[in-house]
Design a protein around this motif. Structure first.
Motif, PDB file in Angstrom:
ATOM      1  N   LYS A 162       0.843  -1.211   0.000  1.00  0.00           N
ATOM      2  CA  LYS A 162       0.000   0.000   0.000  1.00  0.00           C
ATOM      3  C   LYS A 162       0.866   1.245   0.000  1.00  0.00           C
ATOM      4  CE  LYS A 162      -3.909   2.216   2.376  1.00  0.00           C
ATOM      5  NZ  LYS A 162      -3.776   3.246   1.335  1.00  0.00           N
ATOM      6  N   ILE A 163       1.940   1.244   0.817  1.00  0.00           N
ATOM      7  CA  ILE A 163       2.849   2.400   0.889  1.00  0.00           C
ATOM      8  C   ILE A 163       3.433   2.663  -0.500  1.00  0.00           C
ATOM      9  CG2 ILE A 163       5.100   3.178   1.765  1.00  0.00           C
ATOM     10  CD1 ILE A 163       4.407   1.571   4.372  1.00  0.00           C
ATOM     11  N   THR A 178       2.422   1.549  -3.551  1.00  0.00           N
ATOM     12  CA  THR A 178       1.440   1.885  -4.595  1.00  0.00           C
ATOM     13  C   THR A 178       0.932   3.313  -4.421  1.00  0.00           C
ATOM     14  OG1 THR A 178       0.798  -0.443  -4.614  1.00  0.00           O
ATOM     15  CG2 THR A 178      -0.683   1.093  -5.725  1.00  0.00           C
ATOM     16  N   ASP A 179       0.658   3.716  -3.173  1.00  0.00           N
ATOM     17  CA  ASP A 179       0.199   5.101  -2.931  1.00  0.00           C
ATOM     18  C   ASP A 179       1.270   6.092  -3.387  1.00  0.00           C
ATOM     19  OD1 ASP A 179      -2.050   4.020  -1.886  1.00  0.00           O
ATOM     20  OD2 ASP A 179      -1.622   4.477   0.212  1.00  0.00           O
ATOM     21  N   ALA A 180       2.538   5.800  -3.064  1.00  0.00           N
ATOM     22  CA  ALA A 180       3.633   6.703  -3.444  1.00  0.00           C
ATOM     23  C   ALA A 180       3.738   6.758  -4.969  1.00  0.00           C
ATOM     24  CB  ALA A 180       4.947   6.228  -2.844  1.00  0.00           C
ATOM     25  N   TYR A 181       3.595   5.613  -5.611  1.00  0.00           N
ATOM     26  CA  TYR A 181       3.710   5.528  -7.077  1.00  0.00           C
ATOM     27  C   TYR A 181       2.623   6.375  -7.732  1.00  0.00           C
ATOM     28  CZ  TYR A 181       4.494   3.367 -11.653  1.00  0.00           C
ATOM     29  OH  TYR A 181       4.788   3.141 -12.983  1.00  0.00           O
ATOM     30  N   ASN A 182       1.409   6.315  -7.181  1.00  0.00           N
ATOM     31  CA  ASN A 182       0.293   7.093  -7.760  1.00  0.00           C
ATOM     32  C   ASN A 182       0.392   8.571  -7.410  1.00  0.00           C
ATOM     33  OD1 ASN A 182      -0.823   4.831  -8.919  1.00  0.00           O
ATOM     34  ND2 ASN A 182      -2.005   4.310  -7.089  1.00  0.00           N
ATOM     35  N   ARG A 183       0.953   8.856  -6.230  1.00  0.00           N
ATOM     36  CA  ARG A 183       1.043  10.263  -5.770  1.00  0.00           C
ATOM     37  C   ARG A 183       2.073  11.026  -6.605  1.00  0.00           C
ATOM     38  NH1 ARG A 183       1.591   8.994  -0.811  1.00  0.00           N
ATOM     39  NH2 ARG A 183       3.834   9.277  -0.594  1.00  0.00           N
ATOM     40  N   HIS A 184       3.176  10.379  -6.920  1.00  0.00           N
ATOM     41  CA  HIS A 184       4.260  11.071  -7.638  1.00  0.00           C
ATOM     42  C   HIS A 184       4.133  10.825  -9.134  1.00  0.00           C
ATOM     43  CE1 HIS A 184       5.968  12.179  -3.853  1.00  0.00           C
ATOM     44  NE2 HIS A 184       6.038  10.931  -3.474  1.00  0.00           N
ATOM     45  N   ASN A 240      10.132   7.112  -0.822  1.00  0.00           N
ATOM     46  CA  ASN A 240       9.030   6.446  -0.098  1.00  0.00           C
ATOM     47  C   ASN A 240       9.175   4.927  -0.065  1.00  0.00           C
ATOM     48  OD1 ASN A 240       6.747   8.639   0.466  1.00  0.00           O
ATOM     49  ND2 ASN A 240       7.715   9.103  -1.490  1.00  0.00           N
ATOM     50  N   GLN A 272      -2.029  -1.666 -10.998  1.00  0.00           N
ATOM     51  CA  GLN A 272      -1.127  -0.587 -10.558  1.00  0.00           C
ATOM     52  C   GLN A 272      -0.165  -1.040  -9.477  1.00  0.00           C
ATOM     53  OE1 GLN A 272      -3.358   2.696  -8.966  1.00  0.00           O
ATOM     54  NE2 GLN A 272      -4.438   1.406  -7.498  1.00  0.00           N
ATOM     55  N   GLU A 273      -0.604  -1.996  -8.609  1.00  0.00           N
ATOM     56  CA  GLU A 273       0.314  -2.506  -7.586  1.00  0.00           C
ATOM     57  C   GLU A 273       1.505  -3.198  -8.223  1.00  0.00           C
ATOM     58  OE1 GLU A 273      -2.907  -2.900  -7.604  1.00  0.00           O
ATOM     59  OE2 GLU A 273      -3.725  -2.172  -5.693  1.00  0.00           O
TER      60      GLU A 273
END
Ligand SMILES: CC(C)c1onc(-c2c(Cl)cccc2Cl)c1COc1ccc(-c2ccc3c(C(=O)O)csc3c2)cc1
Length: 228
Positions: free
Chosen positions: A11-12, A14-20, A61, A136-137
């Motif tokens: 989760k950390i 994937t969230d970072a990948y989508n955020r940046h 991240n 996406q993961e």
């Protein structure tokens, strides 16, 4: 079975990948109407520079990355930047961007002074990534595994990088089994793409040489990360 901590790790990342991501106003520049080889090269240079900045933020991240030796962090970023950008731009092509970025990005890459001998393998790679239909993961973890490649030039503590990469590979392997139960070879196919990335990275070095010979200018950040 994916453990609780592996879920949290995924989760950390994937969230970072989508955020940046490349800011929309930079990506939108692809849609402007000048299509000369010069203009295409300038736009692609801007995309690459923005993508490197995004990559640096994403990498921070990755759990454990900032605990690595500082010089090894730099060596991993320099060694993986091109491969990470091939993966990221591949996702643009396979995602079929709604705002038509896909077509214009392809057009600009094909007409930016890159010789045909590199264009063919490049777009074969884009096609082979598209056919994987990664979730996406998987995209985020595959990029993370690429960044955490222990045998990049100048990495001192390869064991430390190997331990991190193995942690990520274990999560990715379990995720592939979960996401593609009908395809037991899926994880192996993903790793096969990493081999293809190494080849593209060697082609890229030659692309840079030929651009340099034609007096193309890069940004300070790209000169720093690509030693040009
Ligand atoms: C210096 C320059 C001429 C160069 O040299 N080699 C390569 C180069 C090439 Cl030509 C192919 C592959 C890798 C590299 Cl480094 C490049 C251009 O690199 C790019 C890097 C990244 C994007 C890129 C990423 C994401 C997105 C998104 C999104 O995420 O929403 C929307 S638009 C977009 C655009 C494009 C081009």
């Amino acid at each position: 079975e994916i453990t609780k901590e592996q879920q949290a790790l995924m989760k950390i990342i994937t969230d970072a990948y989508n955020r940046h991501q490349i800011p929309q106003d930079v990506a939108k520049k692809l849609l402007q109407d000048q299509y000369s080889a010069e203009e295409n090269f300038l736009l692609l240079t801007e995309m690459a520079t923005s993508q490197v900045q995004v990559l640096v933020e994403f990498t921070k991240n990755i759990p454990g990355f900032l605990s690595l030796d500082r010089e090894d962090q730099i060596a991993l970023l320099k060694g993986s930047a091109v491969e990470a950008m091939f993966l990221r731009s591949a996702q643009v092509f396979s995602r079929k961007m709604p705002s038509g970025h896909t077509e214009v990005l392809e057009e600009r890459i094909r007409k930016s002074g890159i010789s045909e001998e590199f264009i063919t393998p490049m777009f074969n790679f884009y096609k082979s990534i598209g056919e994987l239909h990664m979730v996406q993961e998987e995209q985020a973890l595959l990029t993370t595994v690429t960044i955490l490649t222990p045998d990049r030039p100048y990495v001192k503590d390869q064991q430390a990088v190997e331990r991190l990469q193995e942690t990520m590979l274990d999560v990715l392997r379990k995720l592939c089994v979960l996401q593609h139960p009908q395809e037991p070879q899926y994880f192996a196919r993903l790793l096969g793409r990493l081999t293809e990335l190494r080849t593209l990275s060697h082609y890229h070095t030659e692309m840079l040489v030929s651009w340099r010979m034609n007096d193309h200018k890069f940004t300070p950040l790209l000169c720093e990360i690509w030693d040009v």
